[in-house]
Design a protein around this motif. Structure first.
Motif: not given
Length: 528
Positions: A99-105, A470-478, A508-516
């Motif tokens: 996540v840090g690399t993709l946001v940084g990119w 990755l899912c977030y970016l793909s879904v927004l594109t679709l 968002f809730h998926w992302a928070v669980r992954s971050g925790i």
């Protein structure tokens, strides 16, 4: 202020301590305001009126409230975890290296926004200096002038941060004074009563048009850029006190200015131009031409001058921000560590500045179709907002990194901020996102290339923790392709924006669980 233990080791902490903490409330507010207000103020009032009529006033208020909501998340992070280039660092801390690399990119790509501002200066300067442009492409002469301006902006950022702040304060005074003079001069020339109710009423195209103006009219993007003070939190004397006030004050000043300009435009457009309602008003340079129609030739000249100074001020701040981002990306190891070196005497990351100058020059090169891509890349910093909303929720749930709750109500503000940030990205439109989001996904190559065997966690673990993005970016594109913002229209309005809200809330809730989970399993210091 100390860098958190997971910030990348003693070398990163040592470089962070070299930053000069000299910025106060006024300097930070000026940075935020100058980054928000570019040349867009010359056009946004007309586009708002054409889309929503007088109800565009409500749209400006809505844009200010939405941006303030997102800003509250950024304020919490900046006040509780101040660090140079913090907006690039927080996603790494909270969600891991992918996540840090993709946001940084995406932030690195957003240097194109600064290049686009410099291109805008060239377009306006072409009014005085012909032969800078041929069609929509810089001529060799224009490219030389643009590169010279880029070098000048970099040189002005080369010295102490106090010098940068003082010069930016002067530019900001001019950027405030010209709109104020414009509003006063237009009203003084005469105004038409009843404009809020005539020509179809207050909302001649329905209140749903306010949403269209918010996105398609460019209003929400006119209030964007408020996050700039956060990236200077490592150079602020008292970040916990000054950052919250400066960010919100910058938004408030910009909103008041935009509301005043919208009122001036609504009340002073000649009746002869409203035969087909507000949709029929069409200026190439709204306030400049309006001033000429009203025989305010001096004001028109001032506005054309400001059309060069305003984007120049935004580009000046943009160069400074880009350097802080590059410095932070080097600490993240998204870029080689050599670019995080901070000059002892000035407290400025000179190598980061030099790298960004090279990137800006490349973005200015007149390749076929290149300029359109560059301008699109300027919107990619919007992903910072969504990633920061996830970060603040993760930190609040982790006892070891729990934020100080400087902002009350973060439990509900964070998910709403994530949804609002997602709408900002979605409202960019399919024509932009079809290019921008796949390019951001190309950052996977950078992620794989910068991995260090024996130091980074297993690839499968990093992919698991970052899969939500990755899912977030793909879904927004679709959804962008399906929706009504220059998409196929298969998903009609307002159901397209509603679908974005529902889907991204789940992500968002998926992302928070992954971050925790990431915070619980990542070794201390493992992010550097």
């Amino acid at each position: 202020m100390t860098v958190p233990p997971d910030a990348g080791g003693e070398e990163a902490a040592r470089q962070e301590r070299r930053l000069h903490r000299e910025l106060g409330f006024r300097a930070l507010t000026a940075i935020g305001f100058s980054n928000i207000v570019g040349s867009g103020w010359l056009f946004a009032a007309m586009y708002g009126a054409r889309t929503a009529g007088p109800a565009s006033l409500l749209t400006w208020v809505g844009a200010g409230l939405l941006c303030a909501l997102v800003a509250l998340v950024m304020i919490e992070l900046g006040a509780s975890r101040p660090e140079g280039g913090g907006t690039v660092r927080w996603p790494l801390y909270a969600s891991g290296r992918l996540v840090g690399t993709l946001v940084g990119w995406s932030v690195l790509l957003s240097v194109g926004g600064t290049a686009a501002e410099i291109s805008a200066i060239m377009q306006y300067a072409d009014h005085y200096l012909p032969d800078l442009y041929h069609g929509h492409v810089l001529t060799p002469t224009g490219l030389g002038v643009a590169v010279g301006l880029s070098v000048l902006l970099t040189a002005l950022n080369w010295f102490a941060v106090r010098t940068f702040a003082r010069l930016n304060n002067l530019v900001t005074v001019f950027k405030i004074a010209v709109p104020v003079v414009t509003v006063i001069a237009l009203f003084a020339s005469g105004w038409h009563s009843g404009r809020l109710t005539d020509h179809g009423g207050f909302a001649p195209y329905g209140y749903a048009a306010c949403l269209s103006a918010l996105a398609g009219g460019g209003i929400v993007y006119s209030v964007n850029g408020f996050q700039a003070p956060l990236d200077f939190s490592g150079e602020t004397r008292n970040p916990r006190r000054t950052i919250p006030a400066s960010v919100l004050t910058g938004i408030g000043l910009a909103l008041l200015m935009y509301l005043a300009l919208q009122l001036a435009f609504l009340f002073t457009v000649p009746e002869s131009l409203l035969g087909h309602g507000w949709k029929g008003v069409d200026f190439e340079s709204p306030f400049g031409q309006l001033a000429l129609i009203l025989n305010l030739h001096w004001l028109s000249s001032l506005l054309y001058a400001d059309a060069v100074v305003s984007p120049g001020g935004s580009a000046y701040v943009g160069v400074a921000l880009n350097a802080r981002h590059t410095y932070a990306l080097a600490k993240n190891r998204t870029l080689p560590r050599t670019f995080m070196q901070v000059d002892r005497r000035t407290g400025i990351p000179h190598r980061a500045l030099a790298l960004n100058l090279a990137v800006i020059v490349v973005f200015l090169l007149p390749f076929g179709g290149w300029q359109r891509i560059v301008s699109i890349m300027g919107d990619m910093y919007l992903l910072i907002y969504a990633a920061s909303a996830v970060a603040v929720a993760v930190f609040r749930a982790d006892p070891g990194t729990r934020t100080a709750d400087w902002v009350p109500g973060l439990r509900w503000i964070a998910p709403v901020s994530f949804v609002v940030s997602s709408e900002f990205v979605y409202w960019s439109g399919w024509h932009d996102l079809r290019l921008a989001l796949p390019v951001v996904l190309a950052g996977l190559v950078l992620f794989l290339g910068m991995r260090r065997s024996g130091h980074d966690r297993p690839l499968a673990v990093e992919l698991r923790d970052g899969a939500w993005l990755l899912c977030y970016l793909s879904v927004l594109t679709l959804l962008s392709w399906l929706g009504t913002f220059k998409g196929s229209g298969r998903l009609p309005a307002p159901y397209d924006s509603l679908t974005v809200a529902v889907v991204t809330l789940g992500i968002f809730h998926w992302a928070v669980r992954s971050g925790i989970r990431h915070r619980a399993t990542a070794p201390q210091g493992g992010h550097g």
